[in-house]
Design a protein around this motif. Sequence first.
Motif, PDB file in Angstrom:
ATOM      1  N   LEU A 130     -47.952 -20.006  18.686  1.00  0.00           N
ATOM      2  CA  LEU A 130     -48.711 -20.916  17.836  1.00  0.00           C
ATOM      3  C   LEU A 130     -49.391 -21.966  18.705  1.00  0.00           C
ATOM      4  O   LEU A 130     -48.774 -22.527  19.623  1.00  0.00           O
ATOM      5  CB  LEU A 130     -47.791 -21.607  16.828  1.00  0.00           C
ATOM      6  N   SER A 131     -50.645 -22.223  18.427  1.00  0.00           N
ATOM      7  CA  SER A 131     -51.366 -23.254  19.165  1.00  0.00           C
ATOM      8  C   SER A 131     -50.893 -24.636  18.718  1.00  0.00           C
ATOM      9  O   SER A 131     -50.227 -24.779  17.686  1.00  0.00           O
ATOM     10  CB  SER A 131     -52.875 -23.107  18.955  1.00  0.00           C
ATOM     11  N   ASP A 132     -51.238 -25.647  19.488  1.00  0.00           N
ATOM     12  CA  ASP A 132     -50.804 -27.010  19.168  1.00  0.00           C
ATOM     13  C   ASP A 132     -51.398 -27.509  17.858  1.00  0.00           C
ATOM     14  O   ASP A 132     -50.854 -28.431  17.247  1.00  0.00           O
ATOM     15  CB  ASP A 132     -51.181 -27.961  20.303  1.00  0.00           C
ATOM     16  N   SER A 133     -52.504 -26.920  17.416  1.00  0.00           N
ATOM     17  CA  SER A 133     -53.156 -27.368  16.184  1.00  0.00           C
ATOM     18  C   SER A 133     -52.742 -26.554  14.958  1.00  0.00           C
ATOM     19  O   SER A 133     -53.174 -26.856  13.851  1.00  0.00           O
ATOM     20  CB  SER A 133     -54.677 -27.319  16.339  1.00  0.00           C
ATOM     21  N   ASP A 134     -51.930 -25.515  15.134  1.00  0.00           N
ATOM     22  CA  ASP A 134     -51.462 -24.724  13.990  1.00  0.00           C
ATOM     23  C   ASP A 134     -50.455 -25.521  13.166  1.00  0.00           C
ATOM     24  O   ASP A 134     -49.892 -26.523  13.630  1.00  0.00           O
ATOM     25  CB  ASP A 134     -50.826 -23.415  14.462  1.00  0.00           C
ATOM     26  N   HIS A 135     -50.201 -25.033  11.952  1.00  0.00           N
ATOM     27  CA  HIS A 135     -49.266 -25.690  11.041  1.00  0.00           C
ATOM     28  C   HIS A 135     -48.105 -24.726  10.762  1.00  0.00           C
ATOM     29  O   HIS A 135     -48.249 -23.780   9.978  1.00  0.00           O
ATOM     30  CB  HIS A 135     -49.962 -26.083   9.738  1.00  0.00           C
ATOM     31  N   PRO A 136     -46.957 -24.923  11.410  1.00  0.00           N
ATOM     32  CA  PRO A 136     -45.858 -23.954  11.306  1.00  0.00           C
ATOM     33  C   PRO A 136     -45.340 -23.727   9.895  1.00  0.00           C
ATOM     34  O   PRO A 136     -44.939 -22.609   9.567  1.00  0.00           O
ATOM     35  CB  PRO A 136     -44.762 -24.571  12.199  1.00  0.00           C
ATOM     36  N   LEU A 137     -45.339 -24.765   9.048  1.00  0.00           N
ATOM     37  CA  LEU A 137     -44.801 -24.563   7.699  1.00  0.00           C
ATOM     38  C   LEU A 137     -45.687 -23.623   6.896  1.00  0.00           C
ATOM     39  O   LEU A 137     -45.181 -22.801   6.110  1.00  0.00           O
ATOM     40  CB  LEU A 137     -44.657 -25.908   6.977  1.00  0.00           C
ATOM     41  N   TRP A 138     -46.998 -23.683   7.080  1.00  0.00           N
ATOM     42  CA  TRP A 138     -47.883 -22.730   6.411  1.00  0.00           C
ATOM     43  C   TRP A 138     -47.639 -21.310   6.932  1.00  0.00           C
ATOM     44  O   TRP A 138     -47.688 -20.339   6.161  1.00  0.00           O
ATOM     45  CB  TRP A 138     -49.344 -23.118   6.604  1.00  0.00           C
ATOM     46  N   GLU A 139     -47.395 -21.175   8.229  1.00  0.00           N
ATOM     47  CA  GLU A 139     -47.077 -19.854   8.786  1.00  0.00           C
ATOM     48  C   GLU A 139     -45.817 -19.296   8.132  1.00  0.00           C
ATOM     49  O   GLU A 139     -45.740 -18.110   7.805  1.00  0.00           O
ATOM     50  CB  GLU A 139     -46.877 -19.947  10.305  1.00  0.00           C
ATOM     51  N   ARG A 140     -44.825 -20.148   7.915  1.00  0.00           N
ATOM     52  CA  ARG A 140     -43.587 -19.714   7.289  1.00  0.00           C
ATOM     53  C   ARG A 140     -43.815 -19.309   5.840  1.00  0.00           C
ATOM     54  O   ARG A 140     -43.264 -18.284   5.374  1.00  0.00           O
ATOM     55  CB  ARG A 140     -42.562 -20.848   7.359  1.00  0.00           C
ATOM     56  N   ILE A 141     -44.610 -20.077   5.115  1.00  0.00           N
ATOM     57  CA  ILE A 141     -44.872 -19.764   3.708  1.00  0.00           C
ATOM     58  C   ILE A 141     -45.623 -18.453   3.578  1.00  0.00           C
ATOM     59  O   ILE A 141     -45.297 -17.613   2.728  1.00  0.00           O
ATOM     60  CB  ILE A 141     -45.647 -20.919   3.050  1.00  0.00           C
ATOM     61  N   LEU A 142     -46.623 -18.243   4.410  1.00  0.00           N
ATOM     62  CA  LEU A 142     -47.437 -17.025   4.311  1.00  0.00           C
ATOM     63  C   LEU A 142     -46.640 -15.786   4.705  1.00  0.00           C
ATOM     64  O   LEU A 142     -46.894 -14.697   4.186  1.00  0.00           O
ATOM     65  CB  LEU A 142     -48.675 -17.155   5.204  1.00  0.00           C
ATOM     66  N   GLN A 143     -45.680 -15.926   5.608  1.00  0.00           N
ATOM     67  CA  GLN A 143     -44.873 -14.775   6.029  1.00  0.00           C
ATOM     68  C   GLN A 143     -43.655 -14.563   5.144  1.00  0.00           C
ATOM     69  O   GLN A 143     -42.998 -13.524   5.242  1.00  0.00           O
ATOM     70  CB  GLN A 143     -44.412 -14.964   7.479  1.00  0.00           C
ATOM     71  N   GLY A 144     -43.334 -15.521   4.282  1.00  0.00           N
ATOM     72  CA  GLY A 144     -42.167 -15.395   3.423  1.00  0.00           C
ATOM     73  C   GLY A 144     -40.958 -16.071   4.038  1.00  0.00           C
ATOM     74  O   GLY A 144     -40.930 -16.394   5.227  1.00  0.00           O
ATOM     75  N   PRO A 145     -39.914 -16.290   3.235  1.00  0.00           N
ATOM     76  CA  PRO A 145     -38.752 -17.050   3.711  1.00  0.00           C
ATOM     77  C   PRO A 145     -37.744 -16.243   4.519  1.00  0.00           C
ATOM     78  O   PRO A 145     -36.849 -16.817   5.127  1.00  0.00           O
ATOM     79  CB  PRO A 145     -38.119 -17.545   2.414  1.00  0.00           C
ATOM     80  N   SER A 146     -37.850 -14.930   4.525  1.00  0.00           N
ATOM     81  CA  SER A 146     -36.830 -14.100   5.163  1.00  0.00           C
ATOM     82  C   SER A 146     -36.967 -14.130   6.680  1.00  0.00           C
ATOM     83  O   SER A 146     -38.031 -13.806   7.226  1.00  0.00           O
ATOM     84  CB  SER A 146     -36.925 -12.652   4.654  1.00  0.00           C
ATOM     85  N   ASP A 147     -35.879 -14.492   7.366  1.00  0.00           N
ATOM     86  CA  ASP A 147     -35.871 -14.450   8.819  1.00  0.00           C
ATOM     87  C   ASP A 147     -35.780 -13.027   9.351  1.00  0.00           C
ATOM     88  O   ASP A 147     -35.997 -12.803  10.553  1.00  0.00           O
ATOM     89  CB  ASP A 147     -34.692 -15.265   9.361  1.00  0.00           C
ATOM     90  N   ASP A 148     -35.424 -12.072   8.489  1.00  0.00           N
ATOM     91  CA  ASP A 148     -35.414 -10.678   8.936  1.00  0.00           C
ATOM     92  C   ASP A 148     -36.820 -10.159   9.164  1.00  0.00           C
ATOM     93  O   ASP A 148     -37.018  -9.211   9.940  1.00  0.00           O
ATOM     94  CB  ASP A 148     -34.699  -9.800   7.898  1.00  0.00           C
ATOM     95  N   ILE A 149     -37.796 -10.724   8.491  1.00  0.00           N
ATOM     96  CA  ILE A 149     -39.189 -10.303   8.658  1.00  0.00           C
ATOM     97  C   ILE A 149     -39.835 -11.032   9.832  1.00  0.00           C
ATOM     98  O   ILE A 149     -40.511 -10.422  10.671  1.00  0.00           O
ATOM     99  CB  ILE A 149     -39.993 -10.553   7.366  1.00  0.00           C
ATOM    100  N   MET A 150     -39.635 -12.321   9.893  1.00  0.00           N
ATOM    101  CA  MET A 150     -40.238 -13.119  10.964  1.00  0.00           C
ATOM    102  C   MET A 150     -39.384 -14.350  11.224  1.00  0.00           C
ATOM    103  O   MET A 150     -38.912 -14.988  10.294  1.00  0.00           O
ATOM    104  CB  MET A 150     -41.672 -13.536  10.586  1.00  0.00           C
ATOM    105  N   LYS A 151     -39.169 -14.661  12.501  1.00  0.00           N
ATOM    106  CA  LYS A 151     -38.462 -15.860  12.914  1.00  0.00           C
ATOM    107  C   LYS A 151     -39.384 -16.730  13.743  1.00  0.00           C
ATOM    108  O   LYS A 151     -40.257 -16.220  14.453  1.00  0.00           O
ATOM    109  CB  LYS A 151     -37.212 -15.516  13.735  1.00  0.00           C
ATOM    110  N   ILE A 152     -39.166 -18.035  13.647  1.00  0.00           N
ATOM    111  CA  ILE A 152     -39.895 -18.983  14.485  1.00  0.00           C
ATOM    112  C   ILE A 152     -38.944 -19.461  15.568  1.00  0.00           C
ATOM    113  O   ILE A 152     -37.862 -19.974  15.273  1.00  0.00           O
ATOM    114  CB  ILE A 152     -40.430 -20.159  13.654  1.00  0.00           C
ATOM    115  N   PHE A 153     -39.344 -19.270  16.827  1.00  0.00           N
ATOM    116  CA  PHE A 153     -38.513 -19.612  17.973  1.00  0.00           C
ATOM    117  C   PHE A 153     -39.130 -20.787  18.718  1.00  0.00           C
ATOM    118  O   PHE A 153     -40.356 -20.900  18.830  1.00  0.00           O
ATOM    119  CB  PHE A 153     -38.410 -18.428  18.949  1.00  0.00           C
ATOM    120  N   LEU A 154     -38.261 -21.660  19.230  1.00  0.00           N
ATOM    121  CA  LEU A 154     -38.667 -22.661  20.212  1.00  0.00           C
ATOM    122  C   LEU A 154     -38.414 -22.055  21.582  1.00  0.00           C
ATOM    123  O   LEU A 154     -37.270 -21.797  21.960  1.00  0.00           O
ATOM    124  CB  LEU A 154     -37.876 -23.953  20.039  1.00  0.00           C
TER     125      LEU A 154
END
Length: 348
Positions: A255-279
């Motif tokens: 994710l670029s510095d100007s992206d919005h991570p919460l919107w990325e999470r909403i669009l991909q759905g709440p399941s961490d089995d589908i997509m996880k956000i890593f630091l």
Amino acid sequence: MNKAAALLPVIRAGDGRTLSRGEFLSLLNTYNCFLKDHTQLHLSCYQSAEAEVVVEGFLNISWGVRNPIRLKIQDDKQILPSTPVVSPDPITLDAPAGDKRGMTQWGEYKDLQQIDDMAETQQETAVNSSSAAPVIYETSTLFPVRIRNPELEAESDLFHCMSDASLVKRRRGGDKSPAQRERERQHRFSINGHFYNYKTSIFTPSFGTPTKVRISSRMTTHQVIEQLLRKFKIENGPQEFALYCVHQSGEKRKLSDSDHPLWERILQGPSDDIMKIFLMDRDEEEVSNDVAVYLNLELPILEQVLLKLREEEHREIQSVIKKYHLQHQLLSNTLSCDIFSPHTETSV
């Protein structure tokens, strides 16, 4: 008035993306329905004065850093450089009410071992204050000889190993004094049970362990990283890290510095089995979707795919060589005809 009816017909979902009101409400309801057993993790939305739909809630972020992180020692408390630092007398622990010479602040010691010695000395002196026995000092440092109390050490170790929920239960009961509320406000959140200790203040969190941070859809990637580092009082700067969306297929997108991570999470759905956000570390490599297709295949299948690609590459090379020889022959024939053909001159 219904809150859903008050929303705009078109909602911006990050940079350059838009959703209709129906699509947005469907995504939000699906998200909260998936977390029906965890109501504290539900997302809420409102429309700001600037006619912007803002979503707020917790975001799951998994630890994926490979380089060690450093925990702060001062808790953002700064000492004025113009004020001379005077170390308190470790012997005079019970100072008068107006005398502040016995107070200790972070940053007064250059040696962290001295802080630990002072804390243990104060704790043991408070326990043994009723005894009238003479104080025995170490000859080299004039510090009181420390007699370790097994009960106090067990209590201290138990307190530092307790989870956040256990700490809340332990501290609950009756009205809290302002000092207690201040201590809770400055309470350090543990990273999977790892509290601050000057001996282990530099460590690497276990890969893939999750944590939560409360953010809004207005916050950019850089701001979310700052919020996470502030929560755990991490000394590293946000420029050392980046957020990555890691999909189940193996695709890893930064994710670029100007992206919005919460919107990325909403669009991909709440399941961490589908997509996880890593630091992760900022220099971590991305994995495209085309490459991710082959990551989960077995080794014999990958070898066969590689063999087919080599055969196709060989055929392409032979086709180019054949085409080159054909063009070379045609050009050579044309040049030879021009050289050896008789030239006829015509006179007017």
